[in-house]
Every structure is written in C-alpha cells, then in structure tokens.
Design a protein around this motif. Structure first.
Motif, mmCIF file in Angstrom:
data_model
loop_
_atom_site.group_PDB
_atom_site.id
_atom_site.type_symbol
_atom_site.label_atom_id
_atom_site.label_comp_id
_atom_site.label_asym_id
_atom_site.label_seq_id
_atom_site.Cartn_x
_atom_site.Cartn_y
_atom_site.Cartn_z
ATOM 1 N N ALA A 463 0.836 -1.199 0.000
ATOM 2 C CA ALA A 463 0.000 0.000 0.000
ATOM 3 C C ALA A 463 0.874 1.254 0.000
ATOM 4 N N ASP A 464 0.273 2.355 -0.423
ATOM 5 C CA ASP A 464 0.953 3.653 -0.411
ATOM 6 C C ASP A 464 0.879 4.219 1.000
ATOM 7 N N GLY A 465 1.995 4.142 1.712
ATOM 8 C CA GLY A 465 1.999 4.606 3.096
ATOM 9 C C GLY A 465 1.806 6.093 3.245
ATOM 10 N N SER A 466 1.983 6.870 2.156
ATOM 11 C CA SER A 466 1.816 8.330 2.247
ATOM 12 C C SER A 466 0.368 8.764 2.107
ATOM 13 N N ASP A 467 -0.502 7.841 1.739
ATOM 14 C CA ASP A 467 -1.919 8.150 1.568
ATOM 15 C C ASP A 467 -2.651 7.857 2.873
ATOM 16 N N PRO A 468 -3.161 8.852 3.568
ATOM 17 C CA PRO A 468 -3.834 8.602 4.852
ATOM 18 C C PRO A 468 -5.079 7.732 4.719
ATOM 19 N N GLU A 469 -5.633 7.643 3.511
ATOM 20 C CA GLU A 469 -6.833 6.846 3.324
ATOM 21 C C GLU A 469 -6.544 5.344 3.239
ATOM 22 N N THR A 470 -5.236 4.974 3.239
ATOM 23 C CA THR A 470 -4.907 3.543 3.244
ATOM 24 C C THR A 470 -4.827 2.979 4.657
ATOM 25 N N LEU A 471 -4.939 3.828 5.659
ATOM 26 C CA LEU A 471 -4.904 3.333 7.037
ATOM 27 C C LEU A 471 -6.127 2.462 7.315
ATOM 28 N N HIS A 472 -5.955 1.477 8.173
ATOM 29 C CA HIS A 472 -7.067 0.589 8.509
ATOM 30 C C HIS A 472 -8.128 1.351 9.295
ATOM 31 N N LYS A 473 -9.360 0.917 9.109
ATOM 32 C CA LYS A 473 -10.501 1.676 9.635
ATOM 33 C C LYS A 473 -11.097 1.099 10.907
ATOM 34 N N GLY A 474 -10.459 0.100 11.476
ATOM 35 C CA GLY A 474 -11.006 -0.509 12.691
ATOM 36 C C GLY A 474 -11.076 -2.017 12.561
ATOM 37 N N TRP A 475 -11.992 -2.601 13.334
ATOM 38 C CA TRP A 475 -12.071 -4.064 13.405
ATOM 39 C C TRP A 475 -13.517 -4.528 13.300
ATOM 40 N N TYR A 476 -13.696 -5.656 12.632
ATOM 41 C CA TYR A 476 -15.016 -6.279 12.639
ATOM 42 C C TYR A 476 -15.243 -6.917 14.013
ATOM 43 N N PRO A 477 -16.447 -6.873 14.535
ATOM 44 C CA PRO A 477 -16.711 -7.578 15.800
ATOM 45 C C PRO A 477 -16.582 -9.082 15.608
ATOM 46 N N PHE A 478 -16.164 -9.776 16.649
ATOM 47 C CA PHE A 478 -15.972 -11.226 16.541
ATOM 48 C C PHE A 478 -17.253 -11.932 16.105
ATOM 49 N N THR A 479 -18.396 -11.388 16.490
ATOM 50 C CA THR A 479 -19.668 -12.015 16.118
ATOM 51 C C THR A 479 -19.904 -12.001 14.610
ATOM 52 N N ASP A 480 -19.142 -11.168 13.872
ATOM 53 C CA ASP A 480 -19.240 -11.140 12.408
ATOM 54 C C ASP A 480 -18.343 -12.190 11.755
ATOM 55 N N ASN A 481 -17.402 -12.734 12.515
ATOM 56 C CA ASN A 481 -16.459 -13.696 11.926
ATOM 57 C C ASN A 481 -17.183 -14.909 11.357
ATOM 58 N N PRO A 482 -16.623 -15.517 10.309
ATOM 59 C CA PRO A 482 -17.222 -16.749 9.791
ATOM 60 C C PRO A 482 -17.353 -17.795 10.894
ATOM 61 N N GLN A 483 -18.484 -18.488 10.925
ATOM 62 C CA GLN A 483 -18.731 -19.531 11.913
ATOM 63 C C GLN A 483 -19.922 -20.375 11.454
#
Length: 799
Positions: A463-483
């Motif tokens: 990824a382009d580290g100079s682009d602030p929009e490439t930063l991760h946006k958070g985490w999915y809740p565990f309840t969303d994980n495949p199961q």
C-alpha cells in the motif's frame, strides 16, 4: 579410502553416543519414584505402550507441575529450539549462521511482543491459567535441575537456562509467525503487479475464484460472544529454522444424524512440517473436576487440540490475511521522517543486542514507522523491489496475546458457549476452532481479529503509506467472523479454504487453498448417514485429488500424442489417471515434473529464478494452475527475448519432451520403474541432522508415502525439477473420536511421543503412520493402570 574412514568415523560416533546414552543420557524415566519440591501431594504417572503419560493428581497445580516435568524429559531440546526461534536467540545457542534469522525475528517484533505479553499476563493477577502455567514452568525447571539432559546439549557444549513465562510467549509467537503467509506472498504479488502488470496477475488466482470451494457459514442467534477489542531470501532463511512450520490442516465434525451411533464423530489432522521429534506431544491429565487428553506444543501446558469426556476441540489454519505492507514516502528534508498526507511522522529507531556463540554480540538497528517495523534490511524480496522503506503491519504484534488464557479456557470448558467465548480471545494467528460434544452439538469459529481495510488497499500488494486513506478503519466484531453452529446438513469441515461471506457480507481476503480437500470431504460425508470410527478412516487416509486429472487433460489437449509414441504406455496411464496418488501409480511421477517444467518455461523468464522459486512456495501455485491453463490470452506463455510469440502448445509440448527425457534418464525405460514409490522419500529431520553423520543418528527415515499436493491425506513436497520429492509436511497427528465411546478414540503421530534419542518411543509410531494405522488414546483409568508399561510416582520433597 575416504569412504572407509567416513564409515569408521561414523561407527566410532555411534559407539561413543551409545556409551554416553547408557551411562549419562538414559531414556526418559518411565518407572520409579521421584521427589519434587512444591508438590502438595502424591502424583501417579502411568505410561502406556507408546510412552504417553497419564497423570493422576489431587490438585490442578500438582498435575501441571508434573506435566511440565514429564514433558521436559521427553521434549526439552525441542522446547529449547522453539523458545530460541521466538525469542531471536538462535545465534547465541547455535552460532553465527543463525544470526540472520535472529535479526529477522527481532525486526518483525516477536521478542519484544513476548516481553509485553508476559508482562500483561502477570498484571492480570492470580488467574487459574497463570497458576497452571507457573506450575508447569516449575516442573520444566525441576527437570532442568535434577533430570538427565538430552544428549544434544553435550554435543553443542551447552546447558539450558531456566524456562520462563516469557519463553512460553516466545513459543506462541513462533507458532503465530509460521502462519504469516504474507511475508512469502505479498512481495511476489507486488513484483508481478509493478513489473509485469494486471494481465499477468489476472492469469493467476490471487483472490478466491468462482470455481473454488467455500466453507458454508451458519450464524446462530443463541450464542453471543464479547467482541471488544546481503540478505538471504525468506525461503532461504526459513530453511535454516531448526523447528517445523505450521502449514495447514483438515478437520471435520459429523453430527449424530449422519453417524451409526447417533453421536458426534470428530476428526482432526493438523498439517505441519515434518521433524524429529514431530510437533505434538500427547498427554492425559486427571484431577478432581478435570479430565482431558491433549496434544501439546513443547513448552505449552495446555492442549491446542484435545478432548474431555464431554467435548472435543481441534484446529486448522484460518489462512486469513492479517499482514499488510506499506511503502513509505520519506520527508525530503529529513530522512528520519515519513510523510502521510499533510502530516509528518518520525521514524523511531532502537538498538537491539543479539548474543552470538563464539564471538562478540551483534548490535543492530530496528526502525519503525506508524505502520510498523521497516523490513528492507531483513528481506531480500522487499529490498529488491524498492529503495523506499517498507513497513510491516501485522495484527499479531499490535496487542498482547491472550492465547494461553484462551487455550486454558477451551480445555476446561463445560459448554459450547464457554468455547465460543474463549475463541473470541484469539486475535492472531487466525485459527479455525472445530468443536463437537456429547450433547450432539457441532460448531466452527474462525477465531481472529479481522481488520476493516480501506478500499484503497489491495491486501496482497504494498500500500501507499503516504496516503492517509490507506490506514485501517477498525475491526469487525468477533460475532461477524465466519462460523457455523449446528447446520442442517449435519457436518462442518474446514481445510484451509475460503469461508463464505461474513455476517456483514464481506468475503474476507486470505491465503486460502482452493477447497479441493474440503470438497472431497464434503461430498464423501454427505454420501451416507452411517459413519463410524472405522469407516471414516478411509477418508482421512485418502490420496485422491479430483482437479489434477482435469489439469492433465487440459495439458494433453495442447500436444500431439502421435509425436510421443515411444512413451505411449506411460502417457496412457496419465490419460486415464483418476487423481489417486497410490505408490504404484505412474501418473503422479509424470504429472508433477511436467507441471514444473510447464510453469518454469512459461514464468521464469518474466520472474527470474529466485522469484519463480518463491512462487513455487506460495499458496498461489496450488490454486492457480487450472486457471493459468484456462485463461485466454495468458501473457505468461510468450517467452521474453525471442522473436516469436510462444503459444501454450509450444510451451506445454517442450515441457513434456524435457519431462520424458529426464524421467527416462532418472528411472530407465521400463514404465514399472516410474511408479510413484520410486520418486518419493520421507525423512523427519532433527535440528542437528543437517550435520553428517548426525543425520544417521537423529533423523527418522520412513518408507515412501502417497505424497500429493492437495488430497485429504495431504503429504506435501516442494515442486521442483529434481523428479525426487521429499515429503516435507503432512498430518502431524490423525485423530478420530466417536462420542459414543470416548475411551475408544484413536490417533497416531508421525514419529513418536518422545524427542529423546535414547527413548524407545522416539520413532515407535513411524510404521503405523506410513501404513495408515492408528493406536488408542486411552482415558479409561482401569484399562490404563492394568496395561501400564511404566509407573512414575512423584511425591512432595520434605523440608
């Protein structure tokens, strides 16, 4: 004369080791009496026919302390190797040749993370898992102090230092790293994207394709989980590791609606690099309120895989992508800063010291950005791509691990809900937790902390580290994980393939295998409703791949068979191949060499030799070949540097010519001599086995097995032009358990339960393993004590 001297020297070494073993380094003690400080009461350990300890204690602390002792007497040197890999201290123990590996692990951040995790572990107070872990550590150290050390320490001129909770977290860190496929794959994909272009990527399977098989999900409403939240190539580095890598796995759980007994049938076989000793150590523990049969990593007190009388838990690799790389933009006014949008961030530097055996310590610098440690100095693949700093963003090192707490809780769980809660504690590496119980429930959780990526980030391209929009946006809740919990179809299976969409509708990216194993498992299980422990063995031992015959037909369609009449017998065998890798088959011997030469002729001119060899090491190879052949206008066929535009017909035909010529030279003209058994070897390497003649003493050689690329009984090897395939990984155990008779569950290990070369259990399961046989996982107390082959009694040391 030199050969005679070599043989004589080898015999002298065997004699010396034999005398040392008899006098000083005897087999682990499986009988007699021992006193241990810190015990509260007497503990009995009964060893069965295969040296598996069955521990009977009156308290949890006594049980885990005793486990630590018996585990150490069987696997101390393996523990030593694993803690030193994770802590970045191999060079201190084995010498300067391992310095590059230590630098790599320090830069990646595992040693520092282990310290942080150990500190967090202690700060939680006197939790049950802390008390149990400390008791186990005390037992390991009891053995280091009073036991007879393995002969490897004598040969290296070393003694083990005391075992610590930080070491335990280093071992967890090593385990987590072995799942980090991104380090092998992402630099290669980035290279193809930058140097060759999207049309070359389109001919490969970088992401999951429609023809691949996904694991169905089934989200229940009843279970709720708290979801807070000159550098060698990497392949060359990993080849030096003195411990195996955890690579894949199968597991399936069949509900009572599809079994003869009406009870759950549980199966697991974890795919791990072959080694001597093999990875898992089996132990059975009993104390008031607890009864558990587990498979343990050296140095870890809790079974990552195992069962009680009411539940069974296994694992496979989730293969989720939790590793990204950011190419940074340096501040032109300050090379110790990076630019991200309009903001300036410092590059933080620190010095770390690595002790090196026989020479001065090595001090080196580690530099980090807001995205993570800069990897250029320890990765040839990355430094060859760009002179800009490339930072590693890896989920595992972002927060202290709670793996020990999770595994303890899974071992001690009394309900499906407790296992679900424990699975939610695992942030990395990604694991498929497989579950079955005596009440009839079956379940699977993809356990991992999954990042929400920016739309601008391709998970396998820098990824382009100079682009602030490439930063991760958070985490999915565990309840969303495949199961999947108690699905209507009556079974759950995972085989390192892509899970279906998450609850949020996202198909989470990863390094997934194509699902050929999963599809074979699913089709077989749904073909009947009377499965039992005996009938399911045939599936667990199956060496059929249904896709490879399709690939063969695609390749054959591009050649003229009349040009190869001299080889009509072997080509007829190839034409009629059903994908079975039986030892008497001719087709696999031809297929794998032909596949190699097709890919080499098509790809090496674009990639270069090193990158092509890296390609052969990635998951992309396994799931791309059919797509590669089927893609119209595939640009890889054209050979660079020639005036002609080469076609698939040309490349595939030339590859077949080379293949047949090489096989004739290698095996002779008789087709009978081309049988797969003659092309396959199996040897379980010991860390010291790389030095001759120690390989003859410590490595465990076995008969040929039905090696294959992606059959259910996956026995993998590196694809190469050698024509001889050394099986490097496979099922590290094979477990089958019917809840109609928990005491009658079965398993087998590739070598033996002991890592002590002088133990009779060092390789006593190797013949069972290669012949597809099993042995019991005993839990019945009366049977264990009646059939015990050794009884070791531990008593408290009096003051």
């Amino acid at each position: 004369m030199n050969r005679l001297a070599s043989i004589f020297g080898f015999l002298i070494l065997v004699l010396v080791l034999g005398i040392l073993g008899f006098v000083f380094y005897q087999s682990p003690q499986y009988d007699g009496d021992l006193t241990l400080p810190g015990l509260k009461g007497k503990v009995e350990v009964h060893f069965d026919n295969y040296g598996i300890p069955h521990i009977y204690a009156q308290s949890e602390e006594d049980a885990y302390r005793t486990l630590g002792y018996v585990h150490a007497q069987d696997r101390l040197f393996q523990l030593e190797m694993m803690r030193r890999v994770g802590s970045g201290t191999l060079a201190e123990f084995l010498g300067k040749d391992l310095l590059e590996i230590d630098r790599f692990f320090h830069t990646l951040g595992i040693p520092r993370h282990s310290k942080e995790s150990a500190s967090t572990f202690f700060s939680a107070g006197e939790t049950p898992w802390k008390i149990a872990a400390e008791a186990y550590i005390a037992g390991v150290n009891d053995f280091i102090e009073i036991g007879k050390l393995p002969v490897e320490y004598l040969l290296l001129g070393e003694k083990p230092r005391p075992y610590t909770i930080e070491d335990m977290h280093s071992i967890v860190g090593y385990m987590s790293f072995t799942f980090a496929m991104g380090l092998k794959t992402d630099p290669l994909v980035t290279k193809i994207a930058r140097e060759l272009g999207p049309e070359y990527l389109n001919s490969l399977s970088i992401q999951t394709l429609p023809e691949h098989h996904t694991i169905p999900v089934n989200y229940p409403d009843s279970l709720r989980v708290d979801s807070s939240s000159t550098i060698p190539t990497l392949t060359a580095l990993l080849d030096k590791l003195p411990v195996p890598l955890l690579e894949g796995s199968n597991s399936w759980v069949i509900a009572g609606s599809r079994t003869k007994s009406g009870k759950v049938l549980f199966n697991n076989d974890t795919h791990i690099g072959f080694a001597s000793p093999s990875v898992w150590y089996e132990a059975h523990m009993e104390y008031p309120g607890f009864s558990f049969y587990g498979n343990h990593l050296a140095g870890v007190p809790f079974g990552l895989v195992g069962h009680s009388r009411h539940h069974s838990v296994g694992l496979t690799m989730f293969e989720n992508d939790d590793h990204d790389f950011f190419e940074e933009k340096l501040n032109p006014n300050n090379p110790n800063e990076i630019l991200v949008g309009d903001s300036i961030f410092p590059i933080i530097s620190r010095k770390e010291l690595i002790q090196v055996k026989g020479q001065d310590p090595d001090e080196f610098e580690i530099r980090e950005t807001i995205h993570g440690p800069i990897m250029n100095s320890v990765s040839k693949e990355i430094s060859a791509l760009t002179s800009n700093p490339v930072s590693s963003w890896w989920v595992y090192i972002l927060e202290p691990t709670k793996a020990l707490e999770a595994i303890y809780k899974i071992n001690h769980a009394n309900s499906i809900q407790e296992v679900a809660d424990a699975a939610g504690l695992i942030h990395a590496p990604g694991l498929n937790i497989m579950y079955g119980d005596s009440a009839g429930s079956i379940a699977w959780w993809a356990a991992a902390k999954l990042p929400i990526r920016s739309e601008k980030v391709h998970s396998k391209i820098f990824a382009d580290g100079s682009d602030p929009e490439t930063l991760h946006k958070g985490w999915y809740p565990f309840t969303d994980n495949p199961q999947s919990i108690n699905p209507e179809n009556g079974f759950i299976a995972s085989a390192n393939n892509q899970p279906d969409t998450m609850r949020s509708g996202v198909l989470f990216p990863g390094y997934y295998f194509p699902g050929e194993r999963w599809n074979r498992i699913a089709k077989t299980i749904t073909s009947r409703e009377d499965w039992d422990q005996e009938s399911i063995q045939e599936l667990q031992l199956e060496s059929v791949n249904e896709v490879q015959p399709q690939i063969v037909q695609m390749m054959l369609s591009h050649i003229k068979l009349e040009d190869f009449t001299t080889y009509s017998e072997v080509l007829t065998a190839l034409q009629n191949w059903d994908g079975d890798h039986g030892l008497e088959a001719l087709a696999p011997t031809i297929y794998y060499k032909w596949q190699y030469h097709v890919l080499k002729l098509a790809m090496q001119d674009e990639l270069g030799e090193e990158a092509f060899n890296s390609y052969l090491e990635t998951f992309i190879l396994v799931r791309s070949t059919r797509h590669f052949l089927a893609t119209k206008d595939n640009p890889w066929w054209d050979v660079r540097g020639t005036s002609d535009i080469e076609t698939p017909e040309y490349i595939i035909t030339e590859a077949l010519k080379v293949t047949l010529e090489e096989l004739t030279s290698q095996f002779g003209k008789k087709p009978k001599d081309w049988e797969w058994r003659n092309a396959v070897t199996l040897e379980h390497p010991h860390p010291l086995g790389s030095q001759k003649p120690l390989d003859k003493i410590f490595n465990v050689k076995a008969d040929p097995v039905a090696a294959n690329e992606e059959s259910v009984n996956k026995l993998a090897f590196r694809l190469s032009g050698d024509g001889i395939y050394n099986v490097t990984s496979g099922p590290a155990m094979r477990i089958i358990l019917d809840f109609a008779n928990v005491d009658g569950s079965i398993s087998v290990l590739p070598t033996g339960n002991s890592g002590n070369r002088f133990s009779k259990h060092y390789s006593d399961q190797k013949n069972l393993y290669v012949k597809g046989k099993y042995r019991p996982q005993l839990m019945n107390e009366q049977e264990i004590k009646e059939k015990s082959k050794g009884k070791l009694i531990f008593t408290p040391k009096k003051n």
